[in-house]
Design a protein around this motif. Structure first.
Motif, PDB file in Angstrom:
ATOM      1  N   ARG A   6      54.213  13.293 -66.771  1.00 55.34           N
ATOM      2  CA  ARG A   6      53.699  14.463 -66.070  1.00 55.34           C
ATOM      3  C   ARG A   6      54.377  15.743 -66.562  1.00 55.34           C
ATOM      4  O   ARG A   6      53.742  16.787 -66.712  1.00 55.34           O
ATOM      5  CB  ARG A   6      53.853  14.286 -64.562  1.00 55.34           C
ATOM      6  N   PHE A   7      55.694  15.669 -66.818  1.00 58.62           N
ATOM      7  CA  PHE A   7      56.440  16.809 -67.354  1.00 58.62           C
ATOM      8  C   PHE A   7      55.876  17.200 -68.714  1.00 58.62           C
ATOM      9  O   PHE A   7      55.576  18.373 -68.968  1.00 58.62           O
ATOM     10  CB  PHE A   7      57.929  16.452 -67.459  1.00 58.62           C
ATOM     11  N   ARG A   8      55.721  16.212 -69.571  1.00 57.51           N
ATOM     12  CA  ARG A   8      55.189  16.471 -70.912  1.00 57.51           C
ATOM     13  C   ARG A   8      53.792  17.101 -70.833  1.00 57.51           C
ATOM     14  O   ARG A   8      53.489  18.064 -71.534  1.00 57.51           O
ATOM     15  CB  ARG A   8      55.145  15.184 -71.719  1.00 57.51           C
ATOM     16  N   SER A   9      52.954  16.558 -69.985  1.00 61.21           N
ATOM     17  CA  SER A   9      51.604  17.079 -69.824  1.00 61.21           C
ATOM     18  C   SER A   9      51.629  18.529 -69.340  1.00 61.21           C
ATOM     19  O   SER A   9      50.872  19.372 -69.838  1.00 61.21           O
ATOM     20  CB  SER A   9      50.814  16.201 -68.851  1.00 61.21           C
ATOM     21  N   ALA A  10      52.495  18.832 -68.378  1.00 62.68           N
ATOM     22  CA  ALA A  10      52.600  20.193 -67.844  1.00 62.68           C
ATOM     23  C   ALA A  10      53.093  21.164 -68.917  1.00 62.68           C
ATOM     24  O   ALA A  10      52.584  22.280 -69.035  1.00 62.68           O
ATOM     25  CB  ALA A  10      53.513  20.226 -66.624  1.00 62.68           C
ATOM     26  N   VAL A  11      54.075  20.750 -69.711  1.00 58.62           N
ATOM     27  CA  VAL A  11      54.575  21.606 -70.783  1.00 58.62           C
ATOM     28  C   VAL A  11      53.482  21.793 -71.838  1.00 58.62           C
ATOM     29  O   VAL A  11      53.221  22.915 -72.285  1.00 58.62           O
ATOM     30  CB  VAL A  11      55.866  21.030 -71.408  1.00 58.62           C
ATOM     31  N   ASP A  12      52.830  20.692 -72.237  1.00 56.77           N
ATOM     32  CA  ASP A  12      51.770  20.777 -73.249  1.00 56.77           C
ATOM     33  C   ASP A  12      50.652  21.720 -72.826  1.00 56.77           C
ATOM     34  O   ASP A  12      50.098  22.446 -73.650  1.00 56.77           O
ATOM     35  CB  ASP A  12      51.185  19.393 -73.554  1.00 56.77           C
ATOM     36  N   SER A  18      52.308  22.915 -62.114  1.00 59.58           N
ATOM     37  CA  SER A  18      52.536  21.468 -62.187  1.00 59.58           C
ATOM     38  C   SER A  18      54.001  21.156 -62.464  1.00 59.58           C
ATOM     39  O   SER A  18      54.548  20.189 -61.930  1.00 59.58           O
ATOM     40  CB  SER A  18      51.650  20.831 -63.257  1.00 59.58           C
ATOM     41  N   LEU A  19      54.647  21.973 -63.292  1.00 60.92           N
ATOM     42  CA  LEU A  19      56.088  21.787 -63.516  1.00 60.92           C
ATOM     43  C   LEU A  19      56.845  21.935 -62.206  1.00 60.92           C
ATOM     44  O   LEU A  19      57.722  21.129 -61.895  1.00 60.92           O
ATOM     45  CB  LEU A  19      56.619  22.805 -64.529  1.00 60.92           C
ATOM     46  N   ARG A  59      55.939  20.889 -79.852  1.00 65.69           N
ATOM     47  CA  ARG A  59      55.327  19.574 -79.677  1.00 65.69           C
ATOM     48  C   ARG A  59      56.400  18.521 -79.426  1.00 65.69           C
ATOM     49  O   ARG A  59      57.487  18.571 -80.016  1.00 65.69           O
ATOM     50  CB  ARG A  59      54.491  19.215 -80.889  1.00 65.69           C
ATOM     51  N   TYR A  60      56.088  17.595 -78.538  1.00 70.62           N
ATOM     52  CA  TYR A  60      56.961  16.447 -78.314  1.00 70.62           C
ATOM     53  C   TYR A  60      56.640  15.396 -79.362  1.00 70.62           C
ATOM     54  O   TYR A  60      55.469  15.133 -79.659  1.00 70.62           O
ATOM     55  CB  TYR A  60      56.775  15.884 -76.907  1.00 70.62           C
ATOM     56  N   PHE A  98      61.650  16.901 -79.176  1.00 71.57           N
ATOM     57  CA  PHE A  98      60.661  17.909 -79.543  1.00 71.57           C
ATOM     58  C   PHE A  98      60.988  18.594 -80.858  1.00 71.57           C
ATOM     59  O   PHE A  98      62.108  18.523 -81.349  1.00 71.57           O
ATOM     60  CB  PHE A  98      60.476  18.953 -78.437  1.00 71.57           C
ATOM     61  N   ARG A  99      59.971  19.265 -81.383  1.00 74.91           N
ATOM     62  CA  ARG A  99      60.098  20.140 -82.544  1.00 74.91           C
ATOM     63  C   ARG A  99      59.330  21.413 -82.229  1.00 74.91           C
ATOM     64  O   ARG A  99      58.331  21.385 -81.509  1.00 74.91           O
ATOM     65  CB  ARG A  99      59.544  19.487 -83.792  1.00 74.91           C
TER      66      ARG A  99
END
Length: 154
Positions: A6-12, A18-19, A59-60, A98-99
């Motif tokens: 969910r964190f990754r999705s919110a950041v993306d 959502s975060l 990007r993760y 991440f990069r």
């Protein structure tokens, strides 16, 4: 879906609302560019607002799950508090690799998410390399924090 997903999705998706749903009220973010942590949901969300504007091509690229010490000995007020934090039980944790690019500098880094018993994020530790990228990130984030009125100009 896990908290890390969910964190990754919110950041993306650059979704601060959502975060915010994932963070505890007293969340702490340990930054590679500042000794003292950013504390509290409002401040951490404001920082993420700056970060999401600052990173280019973020990007993760990987993920690890496990446990990590819950305490933060480096911010303990006394040696006794530091020892107690170091001996505290380990909590669930996820590492997102991440990069990104900041001001032309390639960055490699990790977000270490510390979770509470309810699977909410109570702490984030960010690590970045190389040193030149840390400097570029620090300068860009400071400029963003000043522009948003979150830190005084000096």
């Amino acid at each position: 879906m896990t908290t890390a997903d969910r964190f990754r999705s919110a950041v993306d998706s650059r979704d601060l609302a959502s975060l915010g749903e994932l963070f505890t009220e007293d969340v702490r973010l340990n930054s590679p560019v500042k000794f003292a942590p950013f504390e509290g949901k409002a401040m951490v969300l404001a920082l993420f607002g700056v970060l999401l504007r600052t990173f280019e091509d973020f990007r993760y690229v990987g993920r690890l799950d496990g446990t990590a010490e819950a305490g933060a000995p480096e911010t303990a007020a006394t040696p006794t508090e530091a020892a107690e934090a170091a001996e505290s039980a380990e909590d669930p944790a996820s590492v997102l690799v991440f990069r990104a690019t900041v001001n032309g500098k390639q960055i490699h880094g990790i977000d270490l998410l510390h979770l509470d018993a309810d699977e909410r994020i109570k702490g984030i530790t960010v690590m970045v390399r190389p040193q030149s990228a840390v400097q570029a990130l620090g300068e860009a984030v400071l400029a963003g924090l000043v522009a948003d009125g979150l830190v005084p100009t000096s």
